[in-house]
Design an enzyme around this catalytic site. Structure first.
Site, mmCIF file in Angstrom:
data_model
loop_
_atom_site.group_PDB
_atom_site.id
_atom_site.type_symbol
_atom_site.label_atom_id
_atom_site.label_comp_id
_atom_site.label_asym_id
_atom_site.label_seq_id
_atom_site.Cartn_x
_atom_site.Cartn_y
_atom_site.Cartn_z
ATOM 1 N N LYS A 112 0.836 -1.208 0.000
ATOM 2 C CA LYS A 112 0.000 0.000 0.000
ATOM 3 C C LYS A 112 0.872 1.260 0.000
ATOM 4 C CE LYS A 112 -3.921 0.298 2.679
ATOM 5 N NZ LYS A 112 -4.622 0.466 3.963
ATOM 6 N N GLY A 156 -34.857 3.760 2.592
ATOM 7 C CA GLY A 156 -34.116 2.966 1.615
ATOM 8 C C GLY A 156 -34.040 1.514 2.038
ATOM 9 N N GLY A 198 -25.768 0.534 5.508
ATOM 10 C CA GLY A 198 -24.629 -0.386 5.451
ATOM 11 C C GLY A 198 -23.364 0.399 5.716
ATOM 12 N N CYS A 206 -19.161 1.743 9.101
ATOM 13 C CA CYS A 206 -19.310 2.332 10.443
ATOM 14 C C CYS A 206 -20.607 1.955 11.157
ATOM 15 C CB CYS A 206 -19.209 3.847 10.347
ATOM 16 S SG CYS A 206 -17.566 4.397 9.905
ATOM 17 N N LYS A 226 -23.321 2.916 -0.610
ATOM 18 C CA LYS A 226 -23.826 4.253 -0.914
ATOM 19 C C LYS A 226 -23.083 4.750 -2.147
ATOM 20 C CE LYS A 226 -21.717 7.738 1.512
ATOM 21 N NZ LYS A 226 -21.454 8.570 2.667
HETATM 22 C C1 UDX Z 1 -21.116 7.370 8.632
HETATM 23 C C2 UDX Z 1 -21.342 8.684 9.400
HETATM 24 O O1 UDX Z 1 -22.248 9.523 8.676
HETATM 25 C C3 UDX Z 1 -20.033 9.393 9.633
HETATM 26 O O2 UDX Z 1 -20.236 10.558 10.435
HETATM 27 C C4 UDX Z 1 -19.060 8.450 10.334
HETATM 28 O O3 UDX Z 1 -17.798 9.042 10.493
HETATM 29 C C5 UDX Z 1 -18.911 7.146 9.549
HETATM 30 O O4 UDX Z 1 -20.190 6.569 9.329
HETATM 31 P P1 UDX Z 1 -20.687 6.669 6.079
HETATM 32 O O5 UDX Z 1 -20.772 5.259 6.576
HETATM 33 O O6 UDX Z 1 -19.567 7.045 5.180
HETATM 34 O O7 UDX Z 1 -20.627 7.689 7.332
HETATM 35 O O8 UDX Z 1 -22.011 6.986 5.269
HETATM 36 P P2 UDX Z 1 -23.417 7.708 5.528
HETATM 37 O O9 UDX Z 1 -23.594 8.760 4.515
HETATM 38 O O10 UDX Z 1 -23.599 8.102 6.934
HETATM 39 O O11 UDX Z 1 -24.431 6.527 5.167
HETATM 40 C C6 UDX Z 1 -24.458 5.297 5.904
HETATM 41 C C7 UDX Z 1 -25.555 4.395 5.403
HETATM 42 O O12 UDX Z 1 -26.830 4.932 5.713
HETATM 43 C C8 UDX Z 1 -25.544 4.196 3.887
HETATM 44 O O13 UDX Z 1 -25.838 2.829 3.613
HETATM 45 C C9 UDX Z 1 -26.645 5.097 3.380
HETATM 46 O O14 UDX Z 1 -27.226 4.654 2.188
HETATM 47 C C10 UDX Z 1 -27.642 4.990 4.544
HETATM 48 N N1 UDX Z 1 -28.527 6.155 4.641
HETATM 49 C C11 UDX Z 1 -28.030 7.388 4.981
HETATM 50 C C12 UDX Z 1 -29.897 5.997 4.425
HETATM 51 O O15 UDX Z 1 -30.374 4.892 4.114
HETATM 52 N N2 UDX Z 1 -30.710 7.085 4.568
HETATM 53 C C13 UDX Z 1 -30.257 8.311 4.915
HETATM 54 O O16 UDX Z 1 -31.068 9.241 5.035
HETATM 55 C C14 UDX Z 1 -28.872 8.471 5.121
#
Ligand code: UDX
Length: 438
Positions: A35, A256, A260, A263, A324
């Protein structure tokens, strides 16, 4: 300032590049020699919009370098950030802290007086205390501070989130550490991003509390969507109607297929485990994790229902495979459970994703991966939108109609308009937008 970031995954690499862009001298250290060699050659191991340019410009300016050996870098660092992975421990959901503790020991072995060791990895409450114990054991006379500085960036908008955060949380138990961390983030401070100081344990919990709350919000609107379908209401209007109340807020209310990613699934489980261990169970979060897990597979049943009750020997085209848009990350992506449910029901599943194909291959066995969206839907019995990439919003729907064997569309992200889809002749199903009238 001289900053060392240990771990060049999502959080480490983005943080390192952004700190360098603030003007600090940053060394990103990772044990993975392959990496680091790639990073030195300018290749970015993850897909994140803008990251390649940010890494390149800061590397060229000499502010961002990469290394595999920790000892040589730590000696004259002002702050060392821990940004190593904390995966779920197999079987029980606790966060696995092996990498954190190992890195802490190595830092302890080679640090000089005055070091601040800041944890960016998402770690359970009390981890900072253990990190402090490990360093103290390695070097009983060393003057150092251990700080918690959780990272809230989202994949797909990581640089923007890092540079314009809603807040920066710093959990530090000494004024010296607070002063040093203020210097690290000074460029943000000047942009009016609030720095919040608290104690270390509180800071560690804030990260889990934030992620779990967002998971609750998403799961809540997902259940409202199911109810909307039964009573003939529209979940997008419900989300708008409640979101306009400032106490609720409009964000993270998109219904939705379930959340996933790297985090939310992991961090909700870890919080549940910590809370149980301390005899203060978080029952809301326990329920949310269970509901979300079931929801992903339930989306497979939704597709089967849209196909008239059976998908045996039918071809189903999934558009969008990553958890996402704007990432290539497949971790805990709903597409995995949906594909499995459809395959179990006898379907042949195809898939296409603009960036996630390489990551998708090993986790979607038996799914035929296609070169583009139109190839994916050609001759298919149904098209399923799993992830809302912009290119699917802009799909040529008339062409799609012609290419599909039967014009069935299941839109799990509500990116199309039901009236428009009906006008184009599709049998269209979305989430929480039933046309039912009793
Ligand atoms: C998340 C947190 O937002 C972030 O603050 C933290 O540091 C890491 O975890 P991330 O996992 O990158 O970030 O994506 P995020 O945009 O939060 O979406 C997480 C999941 O929730 C995705 O699967 C997304 O599709 C879903 N989601 C998000 C929904 O289904 N509906 C929403 O309104 C928002």
């Amino acid at each position: 300032m001289r900053i060392v970031v240990i771990g060049s995954g999502y959080v480490g690499l983005v943080s390192g590049a952004c700190f360098a862009d603030f003007g600090h001298e940053v060394i990103c250290v990772d044990k993975d020699a392959d990496k680091i060699a790639k990073l030195k050659a300018g290749a970015i191991p993850i897909y994140e919009p803008g990251l390649d340019a940010l890494v390149a410009s800061n590397a060229e300016a000499g502010r961002l370098t990469f290394a595999t050996e920790l000892a040589a870098q730590v000696a004259d660092a002002d702050v060392v950030f821990l940004a190593v992975g904390t995966p779920s421990r197999r079987g029980d959901g606790h966060a696995d802290l092996t990498y954190v503790y190992q890195a802490a020991k190595e830092v302890g072995d080679c640090a000089n007086d005055g070091l601040v060791l800041a944890t960016k990895s998402t770690v359970p409450v009390g981890t900072g205390d253990e990190v402090e114990r490990i360093v103290r054991k390695a070097r009983p006379d060393l003057a150092f501070d251990v700080v918690s500085n959780p990272e809230f960036l989202r994949e797909g908008s990581a640089i923007e989130d890092f540079k314009r955060p809603d807040r920066v949380v710093i959990g530090a138990d000494s004024q010296r550490a607070r002063d040093l961390m203020t210097e690290v983030y000074r460029p943000l401070y000047l942009n009016h991003s609030p720095l919040m100081f608290t104690d270390r344990r509180t800071s560690e919990l804030i990260k889990y509390a934030a992620n779990a709350f967002l998971a609750v919000k998403i799961t809540y609107i997902n259940e409202m969507a199911d109810l909307c379908e039964q009573v003939g209401a529209n979940v997008q209007e419900v989300a708008r109607g409640i979101g306009l109340d400032n106490r609720i807020g409009s964000k993270f209310l998109h219904a939705g297929p379930g959340y996933g990613g790297s985090c939310f699934p992991k961090d909700t489980l870890a919080l549940i485990k910590t809370a149980q261990d301390y005899n203060a169970p978080t029952r809301i979060v326990e329920t949310v994790a269970a509901v979300n897990e079931q929801r992903k597979r339930a989306m497979g049943r939704k597709v089967i229902a849209a196909c008239g009750g059976s998908v045996r020997d039918k071809t189903i085209a999934m558009l969008g495979l990553t958890f996402k848009p704007n990432t290539d990350d497949m971790r805990e992506a709903p597409s995995i459970a949906i594909a499995t449910a459809l395959q179990d029901a006898g379907a042949h599943v195809r898939g296409f994703d603009p960036e996630g194909m390489e990551q998708a291959r090993p986790v979607l066995p038996g799914v035929e991966l296609c070169d583009n969206a139109y190839q994916c839907i050609t001759g298919a019995d149904a098209l399923v939108i799993v992830t809302e990439w912009n290119e699917f919003r802009a799909l040529d729907l008339k062409r799609a109609h012609k290419l599909l064997k039967s014009p069935v569309v299941v839109d799990l992200r509500n990116i199309y308009r039901p009236d428009e889809m009906a006008r184009l002749g599709f049998t269209y199903t979305s989430v929480g937008r039933s046309s039912r009238k009793d």
